[in-house]
Design a protein around this motif. Structure first.
Motif, PDB file in Angstrom:
ATOM      1  N   PHE A 289      -7.371  -4.173  -2.853  1.00  0.00           N
ATOM      2  CA  PHE A 289      -6.443  -3.270  -3.531  1.00  0.00           C
ATOM      3  C   PHE A 289      -6.795  -3.083  -4.999  1.00  0.00           C
ATOM      4  O   PHE A 289      -6.823  -1.959  -5.497  1.00  0.00           O
TER       5      PHE A 289
ATOM      6  N   SER B 104       0.819  -1.207   0.000  1.00  0.00           N
ATOM      7  CA  SER B 104       0.000   0.000   0.000  1.00  0.00           C
ATOM      8  C   SER B 104       0.849   1.253   0.000  1.00  0.00           C
ATOM      9  O   SER B 104       0.472   2.270  -0.577  1.00  0.00           O
TER      10      SER B 104
ATOM     11  N   SER C  65      -5.040   7.375  -3.188  1.00  0.00           N
ATOM     12  CA  SER C  65      -3.876   7.272  -2.308  1.00  0.00           C
ATOM     13  C   SER C  65      -4.303   7.329  -0.847  1.00  0.00           C
ATOM     14  O   SER C  65      -3.855   6.533  -0.015  1.00  0.00           O
TER      15      SER C  65
ATOM     16  N   ALA D  22       1.862   1.787  -3.625  1.00  0.00           N
ATOM     17  CA  ALA D  22       0.695   2.193  -4.407  1.00  0.00           C
ATOM     18  C   ALA D  22       0.307   3.629  -4.092  1.00  0.00           C
ATOM     19  O   ALA D  22       0.013   4.422  -4.992  1.00  0.00           O
TER      20      ALA D  22
ATOM     21  N   TRP E 258       2.841   6.001  -5.631  1.00  0.00           N
ATOM     22  CA  TRP E 258       2.669   6.103  -7.079  1.00  0.00           C
ATOM     23  C   TRP E 258       1.452   6.962  -7.421  1.00  0.00           C
ATOM     24  O   TRP E 258       1.521   7.815  -8.307  1.00  0.00           O
TER      25      TRP E 258
ATOM     26  N   LEU F 223       4.759  -3.248  -5.725  1.00  0.00           N
ATOM     27  CA  LEU F 223       3.392  -3.598  -5.340  1.00  0.00           C
ATOM     28  C   LEU F 223       3.296  -5.073  -5.003  1.00  0.00           C
ATOM     29  O   LEU F 223       3.935  -5.904  -5.614  1.00  0.00           O
TER      30      LEU F 223
ATOM     31  N   LEU G  63       5.829   0.891  -8.834  1.00  0.00           N
ATOM     32  CA  LEU G  63       4.936  -0.200  -9.245  1.00  0.00           C
ATOM     33  C   LEU G  63       5.589  -1.564  -9.116  1.00  0.00           C
ATOM     34  O   LEU G  63       4.914  -2.557  -8.901  1.00  0.00           O
TER      35      LEU G  63
ATOM     36  N   GLU H 154      -6.132   4.154   0.111  1.00  0.00           N
ATOM     37  CA  GLU H 154      -5.193   3.037   0.244  1.00  0.00           C
ATOM     38  C   GLU H 154      -4.533   3.063   1.614  1.00  0.00           C
ATOM     39  O   GLU H 154      -4.432   2.041   2.280  1.00  0.00           O
TER      40      GLU H 154
ATOM     41  N   PHE I 153      -7.391   0.583  -6.571  1.00  0.00           N
ATOM     42  CA  PHE I 153      -6.392   1.079  -7.507  1.00  0.00           C
ATOM     43  C   PHE I 153      -7.023   1.301  -8.879  1.00  0.00           C
ATOM     44  O   PHE I 153      -6.774   2.304  -9.539  1.00  0.00           O
TER      45      PHE I 153
END
Length: 165
Positions: free
Chosen positions: A108, A47, A156, A50, A53, A101, A98, A159, A112
């Motif tokens: 998720f 997380s 974000s 992610a 990113w 991940l 990435l 997450e 995402f």
């Protein structure tokens, strides 16, 4: 004649433990806690990447759209330069984050997908409208930058909040 795997003495009993002994309740509970803890650790580590990113995507997209607002449609060289820089930043973000991940069963993929899908839809609409209807309009592109950053920032935050509790 029927085939029954259980009658073959060379095959282990599928319900038996590897050592041949059944674990007691305390050992089984400890193993279950250990497995749950490992699953949680994988989800938390994934997380963070992610979230980073998605935050980078929001920032890069906002800066890209804001920069486009200062150019006329005929200013091809600066638009190309800004576009290549945007692509390079996304490439670096992807290589760095990435690849870290981890798959997890905590929802998720859906979160995402919604964040990136929302970003893609808003980005496409604001970019097309900006280039065709509002070229060289810093005000429009500033608003578009904020609107485009919202879906990945929301993703974000979700997450981090959902996975980390």
């Amino acid at each position: 004649m029927t085939f029954d795997d259980r009658s073959d003495p060379a095959l282990p009993d599928p319900g038996a433990s590897p050592s041949g002994r059944e674990p007691d309740a305390a050992t089984a509970a400890a193993r279950l806690r250990e497995a749950a803890s490992a699953g949680r650790l994988v989800a938390v580590q994934g997380s963070a990447s992610a979230s980073a990113w998605l935050t980078g995507l929001a920032a890069a997209s906002a800066m890209y759209l804001f920069a486009l607002g200062w150019f006329e449609r005929s200013d091809e060289a600066p638009i190309l330069a800004v576009s290549l820089a945007f692509g390079a930043v996304l490439g670096v973000l992807s290589v760095v984050h990435l690849r870290r991940l981890r798959a997890s069963s905590l929802g998720f993929s859906r979160r995402f997908g919604v964040a990136v899908g929302g970003w893609g839809a808003v980005f496409a609409v604001t970019l097309v409208l900006g280039l065709l209807v509002f070229p060289a309009s810093p005000v429009y592109f500033a608003i578009a930058a904020i609107a485009t950053a919202a879906p990945p920032l929301w993703g974000s935050l979700r997450e981090l909040v959902i996975v980390r509790g």
